[in-house]
Design a protein around this motif. Sequence first.
Motif, PDB file in Angstrom:
ATOM      1  N   ARG A  15       0.833  -1.203   0.000  1.00 11.62           N
ATOM      2  CA  ARG A  15       0.000   0.000   0.000  1.00 11.62           C
ATOM      3  C   ARG A  15       0.869   1.255   0.000  1.00 11.62           C
ATOM      4  O   ARG A  15       0.570   2.230  -0.689  1.00 11.62           O
ATOM      5  CB  ARG A  15      -0.942   0.002   1.207  1.00 11.62           C
ATOM      6  CG  ARG A  15      -1.908  -1.167   1.245  1.00 11.62           C
ATOM      7  CD  ARG A  15      -3.036  -0.960   2.251  1.00 11.62           C
ATOM      8  NE  ARG A  15      -2.580  -0.645   3.595  1.00 11.62           N
ATOM      9  CZ  ARG A  15      -2.289  -1.535   4.534  1.00 11.62           C
ATOM     10  NH1 ARG A  15      -2.393  -2.839   4.261  1.00 11.62           N
ATOM     11  NH2 ARG A  15      -1.899  -1.162   5.745  1.00 11.62           N
ATOM     12  N   ASP A  30      -2.996   5.293   1.054  1.00 10.14           N
ATOM     13  CA  ASP A  30      -2.723   5.004   2.462  1.00 10.14           C
ATOM     14  C   ASP A  30      -1.380   5.644   2.802  1.00 10.14           C
ATOM     15  O   ASP A  30      -0.331   5.032   2.644  1.00 10.14           O
ATOM     16  CB  ASP A  30      -2.692   3.497   2.708  1.00 10.14           C
ATOM     17  CG  ASP A  30      -2.530   3.151   4.180  1.00 10.14           C
ATOM     18  OD1 ASP A  30      -2.226   4.067   4.970  1.00 10.14           O
ATOM     19  OD2 ASP A  30      -2.701   1.974   4.540  1.00 10.14           O
ATOM     20  N   ARG A  61       0.828  -5.484  -4.938  1.00  9.61           N
ATOM     21  CA  ARG A  61       0.229  -4.156  -4.837  1.00  9.61           C
ATOM     22  C   ARG A  61      -1.210  -4.179  -5.338  1.00  9.61           C
ATOM     23  O   ARG A  61      -2.117  -3.634  -4.696  1.00  9.61           O
ATOM     24  CB  ARG A  61       1.064  -3.118  -5.609  1.00  9.61           C
ATOM     25  CG  ARG A  61       2.455  -2.901  -5.028  1.00  9.61           C
ATOM     26  CD  ARG A  61       3.080  -1.589  -5.480  1.00  9.61           C
ATOM     27  NE  ARG A  61       3.172  -1.421  -6.914  1.00  9.61           N
ATOM     28  CZ  ARG A  61       4.118  -1.939  -7.694  1.00  9.61           C
ATOM     29  NH1 ARG A  61       5.055  -2.729  -7.170  1.00  9.61           N
ATOM     30  NH2 ARG A  61       4.139  -1.707  -8.989  1.00  9.61           N
ATOM     31  N   LEU A  65      -4.362  -3.232  -2.895  1.00  6.18           N
ATOM     32  CA  LEU A  65      -5.024  -1.966  -3.197  1.00  6.18           C
ATOM     33  C   LEU A  65      -6.501  -2.135  -3.519  1.00  6.18           C
ATOM     34  O   LEU A  65      -7.354  -1.426  -2.979  1.00  6.18           O
ATOM     35  CB  LEU A  65      -4.317  -1.288  -4.371  1.00  6.18           C
ATOM     36  CG  LEU A  65      -2.859  -0.893  -4.126  1.00  6.18           C
ATOM     37  CD1 LEU A  65      -2.179  -0.544  -5.434  1.00  6.18           C
ATOM     38  CD2 LEU A  65      -2.762   0.241  -3.122  1.00  6.18           C
ATOM     39  N   SER A  68      -8.648  -3.153  -0.431  1.00  2.00           N
ATOM     40  CA  SER A  68      -8.842  -2.069   0.525  1.00  2.00           C
ATOM     41  C   SER A  68      -9.792  -1.012  -0.039  1.00  2.00           C
ATOM     42  O   SER A  68     -10.673  -0.508   0.675  1.00  2.00           O
ATOM     43  CB  SER A  68      -7.500  -1.425   0.875  1.00  2.00           C
ATOM     44  OG  SER A  68      -6.675  -2.333   1.573  1.00  2.00           O
TER      45      SER A  68
END
Length: 273
Positions: A15, A30, A61, A65, A68
């Motif tokens: 993140r 983030d 990644r 990503l 989230s």
Amino acid sequence: MTAPSFTALTAAAARAAHLIVDADPKIFTDDLAAPLLGERAGELLAYHRNHGDQPVLAGARTQALVRSRYTEAQLGGVTQYVVLGAGLDTYAYRARGSAVRVFEVDRPETQAWKRGQLALNGIPAAASVAYVPLDLESGDLVAALTGQGFDVSRPALVSWLGVTMYLTRAAIARTLAVLGGFAPGSQLVADYLLLPRLRDEAGAAYADLVAPVAAQRGEPWLSCFSPESLTDLLRDNGFGPVRHVRQHDHDVWPRTDALRPAGLSVLAHAAVA
């Protein structure tokens, strides 16, 4: 203090690295992930800086990503947010002033390490967060949550990200049975790994490279599902219709950087019936 699991560290690093190595527009921002990496920040972020196009790092990644981004987008109208296996999740510290009460559930040693890093980096404890020390394999989740002010009569959003693949099916079912007893309308967003036969070429290649390393580090992948089998498990434990969101389904493609969707990790989104 004992550091978090390697997977918790690498998820936070993914993140954080997104803001450094990937193009705009960002998928998920983030800006507190990097400070929580502690002394390993330089090492972990250097991998992404120097080898950001490498498929495993770009895949890590992508996975961190999109899950989230999707999960936090479900927080509208919710006043209770339960983060199972919270690790180095930073929502409670990024969303200051939010009316959402955040319950971070994790092992006490991981929580102690995280709180130490927050203090070292001058990140104030969020008034909205409750730390719920618990080992899901053996503890009483409802008792632990209510002991920290969780209201079982009100709906909640539960995120369970980056965890199910490291648990047995029986352990997953036990947790789902508890979550299925939450107030009607409570939502669960959990990611899971597809069965090998259902993975696409990119997903299979990622798994071939990452699964052996995870096992060597003491975190073997124990559970994979088909969407149909996980739907059945959710419905058996009190959930209604299930939405399965693949990486290809997110509204972030196409991109000009190395991030690409793969058929390996899927989000299951369901509500308590």
